[in-house]
Design a protein around this motif. Structure first.
Motif, short mmCIF file in Angstrom:
data_model
loop_
_atom_site.label_atom_id
_atom_site.label_comp_id
_atom_site.label_asym_id
_atom_site.label_seq_id
_atom_site.Cartn_x
_atom_site.Cartn_y
_atom_site.Cartn_z
N GLY A 1 4.63 -7.06 -7.74
CA GLY A 1 3.56 -6.88 -6.02
C GLY A 1 2.71 -7.10 -5.90
N LEU A 2 1.83 -6.77 -7.43
CA LEU A 2 0.08 -7.10 -6.89
C LEU A 2 0.16 -8.83 -7.56
CD1 LEU A 2 -1.63 -4.63 -8.34
CD2 LEU A 2 -1.39 -5.04 -6.29
N ASP A 3 1.17 -9.41 -8.83
CA ASP A 3 1.33 -10.54 -8.42
C ASP A 3 1.34 -11.59 -7.65
OD1 ASP A 3 0.00 -10.18 -11.68
OD2 ASP A 3 2.30 -9.94 -12.67
N ILE A 4 2.73 -11.08 -5.99
CA ILE A 4 3.31 -11.36 -5.64
C ILE A 4 2.22 -11.90 -4.11
CG2 ILE A 4 5.41 -11.90 -3.53
CD1 ILE A 4 7.02 -10.47 -6.37
N LEU A 5 2.16 -10.87 -4.13
CA LEU A 5 0.29 -10.41 -2.98
C LEU A 5 -0.16 -11.65 -3.09
CD1 LEU A 5 0.95 -9.46 0.40
CD2 LEU A 5 0.10 -7.50 -0.93
N LEU B 1 0.56 -0.97 0.50
CA LEU B 1 -0.04 0.24 0.21
C LEU B 1 1.15 1.44 -0.45
CD1 LEU B 1 -2.65 0.85 0.16
CD2 LEU B 1 -2.57 0.91 2.40
N ILE B 2 1.68 1.59 0.70
CA ILE B 2 2.89 2.09 0.71
C ILE B 2 3.64 2.52 -0.34
CG2 ILE B 2 4.84 3.39 2.28
CD1 ILE B 2 3.77 2.05 4.34
N ASN B 3 4.23 1.57 -1.44
CA ASN B 3 4.62 1.92 -2.92
C ASN B 3 3.91 1.95 -3.76
OD1 ASN B 3 7.17 1.30 -1.98
ND2 ASN B 3 7.03 -0.93 -1.87
N ALA B 4 2.87 2.15 -3.36
CA ALA B 4 1.97 1.94 -4.40
C ALA B 4 1.33 3.85 -4.59
CB ALA B 4 0.67 1.66 -4.43
N ILE B 5 0.73 3.97 -3.40
CA ILE B 5 1.16 5.58 -3.00
C ILE B 5 1.91 6.67 -2.91
CG2 ILE B 5 0.60 7.45 -1.38
CD1 ILE B 5 -1.89 4.82 0.53
N GLY B 6 3.14 5.91 -2.43
CA GLY B 6 4.84 6.73 -3.09
C GLY B 6 4.83 6.50 -4.43
N TRP B 7 4.77 5.35 -4.81
CA TRP B 7 5.75 5.40 -6.28
C TRP B 7 5.52 5.45 -7.12
CZ3 TRP B 7 10.53 6.39 -5.59
CH2 TRP B 7 11.45 5.40 -5.08
N GLY B 8 3.85 4.95 -6.33
CA GLY B 8 2.70 4.89 -8.22
C GLY B 8 1.01 6.09 -8.64
N ILE B 9 1.61 6.43 -6.98
CA ILE B 9 0.43 7.86 -7.52
C ILE B 9 0.50 9.08 -7.30
CG2 ILE B 9 -1.36 8.71 -6.31
CD1 ILE B 9 -2.48 5.75 -5.36
#
Length: 468
Positions: A408-412, A289-297
């Motif tokens: 990451g979504l594929d892994i999680l 979640l933190i990576n998706a918000i930081g890097w991805g949004i």
């Protein structure tokens, strides 16, 4: 085990020897000394028939013989051997038709058919578990059925007496085919196992009163009668499979999500499979979640401010671009640190592409922050080169961030709504960027046209407002 036959009898039938580590039978000890088995605590089960069952068959046929002293007459001996051969043939036919389905009625070797109180399909690896609990004797009769990746592979199941169903500390029974036939051996899973040290047959903290195994190609089914500890109704169990065995050492299993989710809790009295949250799940979710918000949004938004607000306002884009990039970078570093922590928890489980892209993102993000601090002045001769570097690294960072989020979504493997939600956010940002791109070019050509109509004014290449 006093009724076990001489090992040479089994060899005459082309079957592997039966051996229990604590068995004082001298013939069995001799077999172990000859290196036919890897450890004194190991137990070898048979293909199509077990040695104790063979002994039982001999006793049954012996009851129908006349009370002659000494050995049996040849006709009776031929009759008994023919009957055993028929049993072997019928059992092999049964094994051939064996399917990996959840069945409460199962047969091992020439034992009578066993009916279990409960049978459930496990959530991963095409596995199932059947069991019956004897409260008076506090014993558990259990059958685990699994499918190995290959006919030369292995299938394992075990119990962990710790607080959670994890690999380390599991007392495992592993089934596989070897040169001596079908095997069902004991393995204690330790931290060395997780660190990819060779797995060797070893004593386990599990009292196994009886065992058997049936193997047909990739389909493997193991049976164990276990003496439970007092007041033990909920058991942590772990299962897995691998593609090869070398010198009685099962080799490492695959590291896909399906291969790492072979764990759970079951209630032996109610027959229920209890939900077991995967290990460090909250930390994994926080990492994603933190990576998706930081890097991805936040980083894509910051880049959009820099590109699309400049034509409309001289300085607003800068005061939005910098905070979004800095906050996104800080969140990305926090998520990256959580990822390093998760890696330390799972030695031997490495998602190489996801990890390498994550490291690259951290390096690129750090370079971008440093470039903001060390940017040359507007009139400096290195300014044009700096702008090319800054934009190139920035766009590469955005591209790698999006790719790594999907990895990451594929892994999680979270619920599909999370993948759809992030995809939806990217689509919205892409549509907005497209519209703003069109608007920006329209403003640009409009200004170019107005500048051509007006008297040119020398600006020495400088522009009003703030520029980075």
């Amino acid at each position: 085990m006093a009724d076990a036959p001489d090992p040479s009898t089994c060899d005459n039938f082309g079957l592997p020897l039966f051996r229990e580590g604590k068995n004082p039978n001298p013939g069995i000890s001799q077999a172990a000394a000859q290196g036919r088995f890897p450890h004194e605590s190991c137990v070898s089960a048979r293909r199509c028939v077990t040695a104790p069952d063979l002994a039982a068959a001999h006793r049954i046929f012996a009851r129908s013989t006349p009370p002659f002293p000494g050995t049996m007459p040849d006709p009776w001996k031929r009759s008994s051997e023919g009957a055993v051969a028929i049993l072997l043939f019928l059992e092999c036919l049964a094994i051939t038709s064996m399917a990996q389905s959840c069945s409460r009625s199962l047969t091992f070797s020439n034992r009578t058919s066993m009916t279990f109180a409960t049978c459930v399909n496990l959530p991963s690896q095409q596995a199932s578990l059947a069991w019956s609990y004897n409260a008076s004797g506090n014993t558990l009769a259990v059958v685990f059925s699994g499918v190995a990746p290959s006919s030369s592979g292995w299938v394992g199941w075990g119990i962990n007496f710790g607080a959670r169903p994890v690999m380390i500390g599991t007392n495992a029974l592993v089934a596989f085919q070897a040169g001596n036939g079908s095997n069902l051996l004991d393995y204690k899973l330790t931290e060395e196992t997780q660190a990819l040290r060779p797995l060797t047959c070893s004593p386990i903290d599990l009292v196994v009163l009886d065992r058997a195994v049936v193997i047909q190609e990739r389909n493997m089914r193991l049976y164990a009668l276990i003496q439970l500890r007092p007041n033990q109704t909920r058991l942590n169990h772990v299962w897995n499979r691998g593609s090869s065995v070398i010198n009685f050492s099962p080799q490492q299993h695959a590291l896909g999500t399906n291969d790492l989710n072979g764990r759970g809790v079951f209630d032996i009295t109610s027959g229920a499979l209890l939900s077991s949250r995967p290990l460090h799940q909250k930390l994994k979710e926080a990492h994603g979640l933190i990576n998706a918000i930081g890097w991805g949004i936040l980083l894509p938004l910051g880049a959009m401010f820099a590109r699309y607000l400049r034509p409309f306002h001289d300085s607003a884009w800068f005061f939005l671009h910098v905070p979004f990039q800095v906050i996104g970078y800080i969140l990305g570093v926090i998520g990256w640190a959580i990822g390093l922590r998760l890696g330390s928890y799972s030695v031997g489980v490495v998602y190489h592409k996801h990890r390498n892209i994550g490291i690259t993102l951290f390096v690129f993000g750090t370079l971008q922050v440093l470039s903001l601090i060390l940017r040359p002045g507007l009139d400096h001769k290195a300014r044009p080169y700096w702008k090319v570097y800054h934009r190139t690294i920035g766009y590469l960072t955005l591209l790698l961030a999006i790719v790594n989020i999907y990895k990451g979504l594929d892994i999680l493997e979270p619920h599909n709504k999370w993948r759809r939600a992030y995809t939806g956010i990217l689509v919205v940002l892409a549509v907005i960027s497209l519209l703003l791109e069109v608007a920006t070019w329209m403003v640009h050509w409009k200004r170019r046209k107005a500048e051509k109509a007006a008297k040119p004014i020398a600006t020495n290449g400088r522009h009003d407002g703030i520029e980075i």
